[in-house]
Scaffold this active site. Structure first.
Site, PDB file in Angstrom:
ATOM      1  N   HIS A 143       0.576  -1.038  -0.367  1.00 27.58           N
ATOM      2  CA  HIS A 143       0.458   0.097  -0.120  1.00 27.58           C
ATOM      3  C   HIS A 143       0.496   1.284   0.035  1.00 27.58           C
ATOM      4  O   HIS A 143       0.602   2.550  -0.208  1.00 27.58           O
ATOM      5  CB  HIS A 143      -1.050   0.506   1.222  1.00 27.58           C
ATOM      6  CG  HIS A 143      -0.096  -0.124   2.766  1.00 27.58           C
ATOM      7  ND1 HIS A 143      -0.075  -0.912   3.241  1.00 27.58           N
ATOM      8  CD2 HIS A 143      -0.243   1.352   3.419  1.00 27.58           C
ATOM      9  CE1 HIS A 143       0.050  -0.278   4.932  1.00 27.58           C
ATOM     10  NE2 HIS A 143       0.597   1.040   3.916  1.00 27.58           N
ATOM     11  N   ASP A 172      -0.257  -7.536   1.807  1.00 29.30           N
ATOM     12  CA  ASP A 172       0.709  -6.570   1.059  1.00 29.30           C
ATOM     13  C   ASP A 172       2.316  -6.204   2.018  1.00 29.30           C
ATOM     14  O   ASP A 172       2.521  -5.391   2.082  1.00 29.30           O
ATOM     15  CB  ASP A 172       0.297  -5.440   3.063  1.00 29.30           C
ATOM     16  CG  ASP A 172      -0.358  -4.216   3.035  1.00 29.30           C
ATOM     17  OD1 ASP A 172      -0.280  -3.248   1.760  1.00 29.30           O
ATOM     18  OD2 ASP A 172      -0.547  -3.496   3.841  1.00 29.30           O
ATOM     19  N   SER A 249       4.569   2.855   8.045  1.00 30.32           N
ATOM     20  CA  SER A 249       3.967   1.773   6.854  1.00 30.32           C
ATOM     21  C   SER A 249       5.186   0.752   6.410  1.00 30.32           C
ATOM     22  O   SER A 249       6.534   1.699   5.429  1.00 30.32           O
ATOM     23  CB  SER A 249       3.083   1.581   5.886  1.00 30.32           C
ATOM     24  OG  SER A 249       2.175   1.721   7.169  1.00 30.32           O
TER      25      SER A 249
END
Length: 499
Positions: A143, A172, A249
């Site tokens: 992402h 992911d 992230s």
């Protein structure tokens, strides 16, 4: 006569105030001594226990319990923060800052674009990544780079343009590459060795603040929080209370030795910022995804072809199960490995290759490390009887073959394409289709403003079934052209041109 009584009143007031003030001082001193005495009563046994711990004895609180800090002190002979310095130094060198630029089209995807020039803008994003190899391979979250037209990496004081190598939306994760030499690759640990309660560090770039380190503990393992929307999602996160915020992230979760044990991926928060619930993809899954993408261009999924559900007390009562161990089979895909292996709906999976199946998340993580063609032995419970089944795991297309990604580069168009797999065709309900993998920014195809990841299904009404066919058609076509396809959100869009 009035003055004498007034003097007595004033004198009495002064004496009373002085007495009260003196009493306050004495009382405060007594209270302070009581507090110090109480604190010393708690500290002195702790100091004695700590000193004994240096000799190798077990360290406990006064009430007999063992705290996290005391456990660390008893193991190392010093506070755990002393270990964080070396771990921080090692890991921060290997964690990079990622910036992305995505072209956005406000009025695009409409037949009216034939008459009007679509409005465009740029969306800028950022995140973190972890250097996996000295020659520049980096792992991050899917992402973080999803849909990006430009990916830039800041490693130390150097800035690089990065190339997307491959993605795995089901976990992911994504792999990108920069052209660097002798880069500081992070030491790898094993998530199977991680214990709940151990100290960990989260390293990343929250709020664009590069090389930020926060400390916490492992709060839980095998967490499934239902955030991945892939057809075959893998959710078995390591949960931590180390502070993780937007920008973290794709960053590293490391142990006290500076070894990578997970890739920070998500937080649970009402505000979108730190709330003590951070989640990381276990490094054992990360290793396989990384190696598969490098070797085959895509991740090799090993599937049983069954759906499962964790067992709670209500399910156990309704199905008259003996205990809550294992997972229950709720559905079986016809012709799948589970179907061929003799599994049935309602079976309770207890063990896989001798390992106790603790939850659905555990089973997903276990299978995520396997390959098509691997054989697994299952211990299951059916109608209060113990049965054993051996099944051979398959890929997404139902075979045991390794699926290697095959791309086609068109020199005339300056673009790379990929034919849709059977699974993708079924998912999008199309007969054929060609996916746009990449294109040169100054090549012919870049002028069409069709984004990477777009699936071209037809050109002027002619269905596209192969990359070669698409390349030849777009190279030679003239006049009015309408390209039809599907974007990453499943929407059908039109791109009109005049060649």
């Amino acid at each position: 006569m009035l003055r004498d009584p007034m003097r007595r009143i004033i004198l009495t007031a002064i004496v009373g105030f002085a007495t009260g003030f003196l009493g306050l001082i004495v009382g405060a001193e007594w209270y302070k001594n009581e507090i110090l005495s109480s604190v010393n009563e708690q500290i002195e046994p702790r100091i004695a226990l700590y000193n004994s711990a240096l000799d190798g004895s077990v360290l406990t609180d006064v009430d007999g319990s063992v705290s996290a800090i005391d456990r660390a002190m008893s193991n190392t002979g010093k506070l755990p923060t002393d270990n964080f310095v070396e771990a921080s130094s090692t890991s921060t060198e290997s964690v990079v800052f990622i910036q992305t630029v995505t072209e956005q089209e406000y009025a695009g995807g409409s037949i009216f674009d034939w008459f009007f020039e679509p409005r465009r803008s740029q969306r800028v994003g950022s995140g973190s990544g972890v250097i996996f190899s000295r020659d520049g391979y980096i792992v991050t979250n899917n992402h973080v780079i999803d849909g990006a037209d430009v990916i830039r990496v800041t490693a130390g004081k150097s800035i690089y343009d990065a190339q997307l190598i491959g993605t795995d939306p089901s976990s992911d994760l994504a792999v990108i590459k920069i052209e660097g030499l002798d880069l500081p690759a992070i030491p790898l640990g094993s998530s199977s060795d991680v214990s709940v309660g151990e100290w960990v560090l989260a390293v990343g770039n929250p709020f664009n603040l590069t090389s930020t380190v926060t400390a916490g503990i492992v709060s839980a393992k095998g967490r499934n929080i239902n955030i991945l929307r892939d057809r075959f999602p893998i959710e078995s996160f390591i949960q931590t209370d180390a502070a993780i915020n937007p920008g973290n992230s794709g960053g590293a979760l490391v142990n006290k030795d500076g070894q990578l044990i997970g890739i920070n991926t998500a937080i649970l928060s009402r505000t979108g910022s730190y709330a003590g619930y951070g989640f990381a993809v276990p490094v054992d899954i990360v290793k396989k995804v990384y190696n598969d993408i490098k070797s085959y261009g895509q991740v090799q999924k090993a599937l049983m072809g069954a759906e499962y559900l964790d067992i709670d007390s209500d399910i156990a009562e309704k199905l008259e199960l003996i205990d809550l161990d294992g997972v229950i089979v709720t559905d079986i895909l016809r012709g799948s490995a589970a179907d061929k292996g003799g599994l049935e709906k309602g079976d309770v999976l207890k063990k896989i290759n001798g390992a106790k199946v603790e939850s659905e998340a555990f089973l997903e993580e276990y299978l995520a490390k396997r390959y098509p063609g691997d054989e697994v032995r299952l211990e299951l419970q059916r109608e209060n009887k113990t049965l054993y089944k051996e099944i051979v795991l398959t890929n997404r297309e139902g075979t045991t073959d390794i699926i290697k990604r095959v791309t086609f580069y068109s020199e005339d168009l300056g673009a790379t394409f990929e034919n849709l797999s059977k699974v993708e065709r079924d998912a999008f309900n199309v007969r054929g289709g060609v996916k746009v993998v990449d294109f040169e920014r100054r090549g012919f195809f870049a002028q069409l403003d069709i984004p990477e990841g777009f699936i071209i299904t037809s050109v002027n009404g002619n269905a596209m079934e192969s990359s070669e066919e698409l390349s030849e058609l777009l190279t030679n076509i003239r006049g009015k052209v309408i390209i039809v396809g599907i974007d990453k959100n499943g929407r059908q869009l039109y791109y009109p041109y005049r060649f």
